[in-house]
Motif scaffolding. Structure first.
Motif, PDB file in Angstrom:
ATOM      1  N   LEU A 184      56.135  33.436  32.139  1.00 48.61           N
ATOM      2  CA  LEU A 184      57.298  34.359  31.689  1.00 48.61           C
ATOM      3  C   LEU A 184      56.645  35.375  30.595  1.00 48.61           C
ATOM      4  N   PRO A 185      57.172  36.566  31.068  1.00 50.83           N
ATOM      5  CA  PRO A 185      56.798  37.678  29.895  1.00 50.83           C
ATOM      6  C   PRO A 185      57.584  37.269  28.807  1.00 50.83           C
ATOM      7  N   ALA A 186      57.070  38.077  27.658  1.00 55.49           N
ATOM      8  CA  ALA A 186      57.744  37.869  26.344  1.00 55.49           C
ATOM      9  C   ALA A 186      59.185  38.466  26.425  1.00 55.49           C
ATOM     10  N   GLY A 187      60.156  37.843  25.865  1.00 52.55           N
ATOM     11  CA  GLY A 187      61.512  38.582  25.646  1.00 52.55           C
ATOM     12  C   GLY A 187      62.197  38.086  26.877  1.00 52.55           C
ATOM     13  N   ALA A 188      61.849  36.850  27.538  1.00 53.18           N
ATOM     14  CA  ALA A 188      62.528  36.418  28.820  1.00 53.18           C
ATOM     15  C   ALA A 188      63.501  35.610  28.581  1.00 53.18           C
ATOM     16  N   GLY A 189      64.041  35.498  27.178  1.00 55.80           N
ATOM     17  CA  GLY A 189      65.170  34.675  26.890  1.00 55.80           C
ATOM     18  C   GLY A 189      64.744  33.092  26.590  1.00 55.80           C
ATOM     19  N   ALA A 190      63.373  32.793  26.582  1.00 59.71           N
ATOM     20  CA  ALA A 190      62.742  31.470  26.361  1.00 59.71           C
ATOM     21  C   ALA A 190      61.974  31.464  25.022  1.00 59.71           C
ATOM     22  N   THR A 191      62.016  30.586  24.362  1.00 64.24           N
ATOM     23  CA  THR A 191      60.966  30.309  23.066  1.00 64.24           C
ATOM     24  C   THR A 191      59.421  30.498  23.665  1.00 64.24           C
ATOM     25  N   PRO A 192      58.870  31.428  22.936  1.00 59.37           N
ATOM     26  CA  PRO A 192      57.370  31.625  23.158  1.00 59.37           C
ATOM     27  C   PRO A 192      56.569  30.270  23.216  1.00 59.37           C
ATOM     28  N   GLY A 193      55.674  30.100  24.093  1.00 61.87           N
ATOM     29  CA  GLY A 193      54.844  29.052  24.103  1.00 61.87           C
ATOM     30  C   GLY A 193      54.550  28.096  25.414  1.00 61.87           C
ATOM     31  N   ARG A 194      54.119  27.183  25.172  1.00 55.98           N
ATOM     32  CA  ARG A 194      54.048  26.371  26.591  1.00 55.98           C
ATOM     33  C   ARG A 194      55.196  25.060  26.715  1.00 55.98           C
ATOM     34  N   HIS A 195      55.788  25.045  27.621  1.00 60.08           N
ATOM     35  CA  HIS A 195      56.797  23.926  27.761  1.00 60.08           C
ATOM     36  C   HIS A 195      56.683  23.093  29.083  1.00 60.08           C
ATOM     37  N   LEU A 218      58.415  21.179  32.030  1.00 65.41           N
ATOM     38  CA  LEU A 218      59.837  20.679  32.500  1.00 65.41           C
ATOM     39  C   LEU A 218      59.656  19.868  33.645  1.00 65.41           C
ATOM     40  N   THR A 219      60.730  19.467  34.220  1.00 57.09           N
ATOM     41  CA  THR A 219      60.989  18.609  35.411  1.00 57.09           C
ATOM     42  C   THR A 219      62.123  19.173  36.098  1.00 57.09           C
ATOM     43  N   ASP A 220      61.640  19.611  37.374  1.00 55.77           N
ATOM     44  CA  ASP A 220      62.628  20.075  38.331  1.00 55.77           C
ATOM     45  C   ASP A 220      63.578  18.965  38.614  1.00 55.77           C
ATOM     46  N   PRO A 221      64.731  19.298  39.660  1.00 50.70           N
ATOM     47  CA  PRO A 221      65.610  18.291  40.143  1.00 50.70           C
ATOM     48  C   PRO A 221      65.101  17.436  40.857  1.00 50.70           C
ATOM     49  N   ASP A 222      63.970  17.486  41.784  1.00 50.67           N
ATOM     50  CA  ASP A 222      63.362  16.604  42.468  1.00 50.67           C
ATOM     51  C   ASP A 222      62.222  15.823  41.575  1.00 50.67           C
ATOM     52  N   GLY A 223      62.026  16.214  40.361  1.00 45.44           N
ATOM     53  CA  GLY A 223      60.906  15.116  39.545  1.00 45.44           C
ATOM     54  C   GLY A 223      59.673  15.888  39.632  1.00 45.44           C
ATOM     55  N   ARG A 224      59.592  17.184  40.014  1.00 49.54           N
ATOM     56  CA  ARG A 224      58.211  17.828  39.964  1.00 49.54           C
ATOM     57  C   ARG A 224      58.058  18.482  38.518  1.00 49.54           C
ATOM     58  N   THR A 225      56.703  18.493  38.092  1.00 52.62           N
ATOM     59  CA  THR A 225      56.343  18.976  36.874  1.00 52.62           C
ATOM     60  C   THR A 225      56.062  20.640  36.819  1.00 52.62           C
ATOM     61  N   VAL A 226      56.869  21.362  36.214  1.00 58.48           N
ATOM     62  CA  VAL A 226      56.802  22.749  35.903  1.00 58.48           C
ATOM     63  C   VAL A 226      56.527  22.755  34.461  1.00 58.48           C
ATOM     64  N   VAL A 227      55.045  23.702  34.423  1.00 54.86           N
ATOM     65  CA  VAL A 227      54.610  24.068  33.077  1.00 54.86           C
ATOM     66  C   VAL A 227      54.976  25.432  33.024  1.00 54.86           C
ATOM     67  N   LEU A 228      55.696  25.810  32.074  1.00 55.77           N
ATOM     68  CA  LEU A 228      56.315  27.060  31.691  1.00 55.77           C
ATOM     69  C   LEU A 228      55.775  27.717  30.525  1.00 55.77           C
ATOM     70  N   THR A 229      55.099  28.838  30.626  1.00 56.06           N
ATOM     71  CA  THR A 229      54.166  29.605  29.440  1.00 56.06           C
ATOM     72  C   THR A 229      55.208  31.004  29.406  1.00 56.06           C
ATOM     73  N   VAL A 230      55.517  30.876  28.300  1.00 56.66           N
ATOM     74  CA  VAL A 230      56.486  31.960  27.905  1.00 56.66           C
ATOM     75  C   VAL A 230      55.396  32.958  26.892  1.00 56.66           C
ATOM     76  N   GLN A 231      55.117  34.230  27.125  1.00 58.55           N
ATOM     77  CA  GLN A 231      54.190  34.761  26.249  1.00 58.55           C
ATOM     78  C   GLN A 231      54.953  35.225  25.138  1.00 58.55           C
ATOM     79  N   GLU A 232      53.916  35.403  24.086  1.00 61.15           N
ATOM     80  CA  GLU A 232      54.265  35.775  22.755  1.00 61.15           C
ATOM     81  C   GLU A 232      54.712  37.379  22.946  1.00 61.15           C
ATOM     82  N   GLN A 233      55.550  37.765  22.132  1.00 58.30           N
ATOM     83  CA  GLN A 233      55.745  39.192  21.946  1.00 58.30           C
ATOM     84  C   GLN A 233      54.632  39.759  21.059  1.00 58.30           C
ATOM     85  N   THR A 234      54.478  40.975  21.568  1.00 57.26           N
ATOM     86  CA  THR A 234      53.248  41.834  21.115  1.00 57.26           C
ATOM     87  C   THR A 234      53.706  43.102  20.031  1.00 57.26           C
TER      88      THR A 234
END
Length: 98
Positions: free
Chosen positions: A69-80, A82-98
């Motif tokens: 996700l781009p910076a400012g997308a409403g999520a904390t910057p960094g790598r998160h 997560l697990t979707d409702p079916d149990g699959r792994t989702v690695v979410l990277t939120v870019q830092e503000q520049t």
């Protein structure tokens, strides 16, 4: 070579749509011919579809999906991780503000 289509079959279709929509994807409900209703979103030229699972097409099992996700997308910057409702792994990277 580019990936232009990703299809996930889900036992929890509406919950998965809500999960991925919460990450910022915008889905449209679709149906092709006599096929099942499903959801589709576009990610920079890649079509991401969520289909209901069935006896013919069981739920997509183990899968590790990375989304950025781009910076400012409403999520904390960094790598998160997560697990979707079916149990699959989702690695979410939120870019830092520049």
């Amino acid at each position: 070579m580019d990936i232009d289509l990703l299809v996930i079959y889900s036992d929890e279709l509406d919950a998965c749509r809500a999960f991925y929509a919460g990450l910022g994807l915008t889905f449209a409900k679709e149906r092709h011919g006599a096929g099942p209703e499903h959801y589709a979103a576009e990610l920079d030229g890649t079509i991401f579809e969520l289909y209901p699972s069935s006896a013919r097409r069981p739920a997509t099992g183990s899968l590790r999906l990375g989304l950025t996700l781009p910076a400012g997308a409403g999520a904390t910057p960094g790598r998160h991780t997560l697990t979707d409702p079916d149990g699959r792994t989702v690695v979410l990277t939120v870019q830092e503000q520049t």
